[in-house]
Design a protein around this motif. Structure first.
Motif, mmCIF file in Angstrom:
data_model
loop_
_atom_site.group_PDB
_atom_site.id
_atom_site.type_symbol
_atom_site.label_atom_id
_atom_site.label_comp_id
_atom_site.label_asym_id
_atom_site.label_seq_id
_atom_site.Cartn_x
_atom_site.Cartn_y
_atom_site.Cartn_z
ATOM 1 N N HIS A 122 0.851 -1.192 0.000
ATOM 2 C CA HIS A 122 0.000 0.000 0.000
ATOM 3 C C HIS A 122 0.887 1.241 0.000
ATOM 4 C CE1 HIS A 122 -3.073 2.890 1.089
ATOM 5 N NE2 HIS A 122 -3.992 1.951 0.892
ATOM 6 N N PRO A 123 0.636 2.210 -0.884
ATOM 7 C CA PRO A 123 1.519 3.381 -0.967
ATOM 8 C C PRO A 123 1.598 4.185 0.328
ATOM 9 C CG PRO A 123 0.066 3.266 -2.879
ATOM 10 C CD PRO A 123 -0.418 2.245 -1.909
ATOM 11 N N SER A 124 0.560 4.116 1.157
ATOM 12 C CA SER A 124 0.559 4.896 2.396
ATOM 13 C C SER A 124 1.185 4.162 3.574
ATOM 14 C CB SER A 124 -0.880 5.297 2.756
ATOM 15 O OG SER A 124 -1.459 6.069 1.733
ATOM 16 N N ARG A 129 7.060 6.353 3.363
ATOM 17 C CA ARG A 129 5.937 5.650 2.743
ATOM 18 C C ARG A 129 6.407 4.907 1.497
ATOM 19 N NH1 ARG A 129 2.890 5.538 7.077
ATOM 20 N NH2 ARG A 129 2.713 7.608 8.018
ATOM 21 N N LEU A 130 5.751 3.796 1.211
ATOM 22 C CA LEU A 130 6.159 3.002 0.054
ATOM 23 C C LEU A 130 5.978 3.765 -1.247
ATOM 24 C CD1 LEU A 130 4.733 -0.539 0.915
ATOM 25 C CD2 LEU A 130 6.940 0.452 1.480
ATOM 26 N N GLY A 131 4.993 4.637 -1.309
ATOM 27 C CA GLY A 131 4.744 5.373 -2.538
ATOM 28 C C GLY A 131 5.797 6.417 -2.852
ATOM 29 N N THR A 132 6.650 6.759 -1.876
ATOM 30 C CA THR A 132 7.677 7.781 -2.097
ATOM 31 C C THR A 132 9.046 7.186 -2.384
ATOM 32 O OG1 THR A 132 8.191 7.911 0.274
ATOM 33 C CG2 THR A 132 6.439 9.336 -0.559
ATOM 34 N N LEU A 133 9.180 5.862 -2.393
ATOM 35 C CA LEU A 133 10.482 5.242 -2.599
ATOM 36 C C LEU A 133 10.890 5.314 -4.066
ATOM 37 C CD1 LEU A 133 10.234 2.026 -0.384
ATOM 38 C CD2 LEU A 133 11.239 4.234 0.196
ATOM 39 N N SER A 134 12.182 5.494 -4.293
ATOM 40 C CA SER A 134 12.720 5.458 -5.646
ATOM 41 C C SER A 134 12.831 4.014 -6.114
ATOM 42 C CB SER A 134 14.095 6.132 -5.685
ATOM 43 O OG SER A 134 15.019 5.423 -4.874
ATOM 44 N N ARG A 135 13.251 3.869 -7.385
ATOM 45 C CA ARG A 135 13.370 2.529 -7.943
ATOM 46 C C ARG A 135 14.415 1.705 -7.177
ATOM 47 N NH1 ARG A 135 10.774 -1.404 -10.751
ATOM 48 N NH2 ARG A 135 12.194 -2.611 -12.046
ATOM 49 N N GLY A 136 15.537 2.313 -6.870
ATOM 50 C CA GLY A 136 16.574 1.599 -6.152
ATOM 51 C C GLY A 136 16.147 1.219 -4.752
ATOM 52 N N MET A 137 15.463 2.118 -4.051
ATOM 53 C CA MET A 137 14.999 1.812 -2.702
ATOM 54 C C MET A 137 13.896 0.751 -2.733
ATOM 55 S SD MET A 137 16.931 3.617 -0.813
ATOM 56 C CE MET A 137 18.200 3.366 -2.081
ATOM 57 N N ASP A 138 13.077 0.758 -3.774
ATOM 58 C CA ASP A 138 12.047 -0.266 -3.900
ATOM 59 C C ASP A 138 12.681 -1.640 -4.094
ATOM 60 O OD1 ASP A 138 8.988 -0.758 -4.479
ATOM 61 O OD2 ASP A 138 10.084 -1.845 -6.036
#
Length: 658
Positions: free
Chosen positions: A86-88, A125-134
């Motif tokens: 969930h992005p939040s 929050r998961l929705g604010t992570l960059s590609r590398g952090m994801d």
């Protein structure tokens, strides 16, 4: 160790299978890379190995297929695509929720955050992570249960060079502790740099299984890239000069007007083109890929000089008698032909269409009068010896493995519901709307005290509290299907009774708190605005309380069950609204007809049947419950919940039968 035998996907209409008889081995303590262009079948092969897709074949993880492992997440860590959280939700909250699902302590979330370097981002929050952090978070999810094997689908996709180096270092550290790593990639250089063994796929078939050093030697060699409209003429001249100078030079015709020259330099190629007045559009040093995915190439020497070539030799060495050149040419043909395998490759699952000769069977002598060209017969391996008429069995079918249920479903559901602010915002909105509605109803008048405290106008099918409870119940399953963190590799939610019971219990507790808070806030607001007269407790508060609690909890359960059956939050909320709009009128018509008998004296008759005394006046509660069920709304909710529960159980049994 991973051992995959005969992986074959089901055919797709008129198209060939995405994966066709792929067999390979990933050893413990090594990083194995599945290499191939987009559409080569890498992801399909992983899904067949993990029993996420129907097909044929079998895969052993340390000697056991995945469906024979009690807790697969503790044996195999999987990363397929992005993290579907969930992005939040916060990073730490997401991992703690998965800890409850995997049955590991919550402190494990902090440990893996430190391992992957996300401690400073634990509250992001998961929705604010960059590609590398994801990608780091995905690796943390895979490591959460401390698995022995990691199966990662293109883990370095979209990462910077620095992040890719970090990722490869993490995987190398896992193998140094005795673990097994299997990853997919489309970049040959990354495969040679990060893996110990490279398995190459092309159009769903295995074309090479090599050690990384052998792979780099045969496919990642320095070359001179040339683009010229006179490619055939320049190729012939380069091959002729190399033969005259007794140098080992290989000229490969690429797609279009491109040449790849191995064993030469830009200066030599440029001088040859200048001497013969050949226009050159591109001349550059590269380290290129010679394997699957490249355009079909042919030797310029063959085109120019029409010399006979050995069968399967697509790339020829010019002007050299060095036996090492013949070895390199043999390695190159091994890479480019699907039927050729590396000598160190583990035995693959035998094909049914190609029976193998028994080593004891003598090879028939060639017929001098036959016109069929003779081809060398490969020496069969003793471990794969079969008689001539014996056919190998087909690989066993792969059944889709059911998604596992959370090992601690109640703890998982509590962390899932409390990890985002949707529930708190919905409850706050319900309290505000209920208070305003109660004030307006008191101002207008002609509203009974019971409806006034519940803020339930006659014009609305349900009060705000019941609608809010239904929405929260629908979100319990709707968010699971929208952000399937529990089954990230499937995109579905496991239909297990333990998970359903946990969701119903948490939804009921939430609905009870919302019901009491709504009545309390409405009474307090009415007391502040209009005085004590409108905030008094009704005389028949017991049946009214039972009806109120039954209504709110019933709407909440209806939302949970409907969202679980129809896999949508919207469908769950629609089912809640449909109860008073559609089901209640039908029940009211059924109860409005003439009745010759009543259920009066039910508690006394139950006492006589059960032969027990009701302590503390328990017959009053039973009578109140019977009256609640006997009301149109109560009866409609009971029927709706029964139907939805039966539908959920039916879909659960159907999925298990499949």
């Amino acid at each position: 160790m991973i051992q995959a035998f005969g992986l074959t996907s089901n055919p797709r209409k008129d198209l060939p299978p995405a994966v066709d008889d792929v067999s390979f081995e990933a050893r413990a303590g090594h990083v194995t890379a599945l290499l191939g262009a987009a559409g080569a079948g890498k992801t399909t092969a992983l899904r067949l190995m993990l029993e996420l897709q129907q097909g044929r074949g079998i895969t052993y993880f340390r000697g056991r297929p995945l469906h024979r492992i009690a807790h697969p997440s503790r044996e195999v860590g999987v990363l397929l695509g992005d993290v579907p959280g969930h992005p939040s939700r916060s990073v730490r909250g997401h991992l703690r929720m998965l800890c409850a699902a995997a049955g590991v302590p919550g402190r494990r979330a902090d440990e893996v955050l430190e391992v992957v370097g996300l401690v400073s981002l634990r509250d992001e929050r998961l929705g604010t992570l960059s590609r590398g952090m994801d990608r780091r978070l995905g690796l943390a999810c895979a490591l959460l249960s401390d698995p022995h094997t990691l199966v990662l689908d293109d883990p370095a996709d979209g990462l910077s060079t620095r992040e890719a180096h970090w990722l490869h270092g993490m995987l190398r550290a896992h193998t140094e502790q005795g673990g097994t790593v299997l990853l997919t990639t489309t970049d040959p250089k990354e495969a040679a740099r990060a893996a110990d063994r490279v398995v190459t796929l092309e159009q769903g078939r295995l074309v090479a299984d090599q050690e990384a050093t052998e792979f780099a030697r045969t496919r990642l060699r320095p070359r001179v890239a040339v683009r010229t409209p006179y490619a055939a003429r320049l190729a012939a001249l380069l091959a002729k000069e190399a033969r005259t100078a007794q140098r080992s030079v290989e000229v490969v015709r690429e797609a279009g007007n491109r040449l790849s020259v191995y064993g030469s330099t830009c200066a030599d190629v440029g001088e040859t083109a200048f001497r013969h007045s050949i226009l050159v559009h591109q001349l550059a040093d590269e380290i290129g890929d010679m394997g699957p995915g490249a355009a079909t190439s042919e030797s310029a020497e063959v085109d120019a000089l029409r010399e006979p070539a050995a069968p399967g030799a697509e790339r020829l060495r010019s002007g050299s008698d060095d036996p090492r050149d013949a070895q390199v040419a043999q390695d190159t043909s091994t890479v480019n032909h699907p039927q050729a395998h590396h000598p160190d490759e583990p035995p693959a699952f035998p094909l049914a269409e190609t029976p193998l000769l028994n080593p004891s069977t003598p090879t028939p002598a060639p017929n001098p009068t036959s016109t069929t060209p003779l081809t060398p017969t490969p020496t069969p391996r003793p471990t794969r010896a079969r008689t001539l008429d014996a056919l190998a069995p087909l690989p066993p079918p792969i059944s889709v493995r059911p998604a596992p249920s959370p090992l601690r479903p109640l703890r998982y559901e509590i962390r899932r519901a409390a990890g985002i602010g949707t529930g708190f915002l919905t409850a706050a909105a319900v309290l505000v709307v209920s208070a305003l509605t109660a004030v307006l109803l008191a101002r207008i008048g002609h509203t009974p005290q019971s409806r006034l405290l519940a803020a339930w106008p006659r014009e609305l099918p349900l009060p705000p509290a019941a609608l809010g409870a239904g929405l929260l119940g629908a979100l319990a399953f709707g968010d699971e299907f929208r952000h399937p963190a529990l089954a990230a590799d499937r995109g579905t939610v496991p239909r297990r009774l333990g998970l359903l019971a946990a969701k119903l219990l948490v939804a009921a507790a939430t609905a009870l708190m919302l019901a009491f808070l709504t009545v309390g806030c409405d009474a307090e607001v009415l007391y502040l605005v209009y005085g004590r007269e409108l905030a008094q407790v009704p005389a028949d508060w017991l049946p009214l309380s039972a009806s109120w609690i039954g209504l709110v909890v019933g709407c909440s359960w209806a939302g949970v069950l409907a969202a679980g059956v129809f896999r949508s939050t919207t469908a769950g909320l629609a089912a809640v609204v449909a109860v008073p709009v559609l089901v209640v009128p039908l029940v009211h018509k059924a109860l409005a007809g003439p009745s010759v008998r009543m259920a009066a004296g039910l508690p006394l008759r139950l006492r006589e049947v059960l032969l027990l005394q009701w302590p503390f006046g328990g017959e009053r509660y039973l009578s109140a419950m019977a009256r609640v069920v006997g009301q149109p709304v109560g009866g409609a909710l009971t029927l709706s919940l029964t139907a939805l529960l039966c539908a959920y159980l039916l879909t659960t049994l159907r999925s298990r039968v499949r």
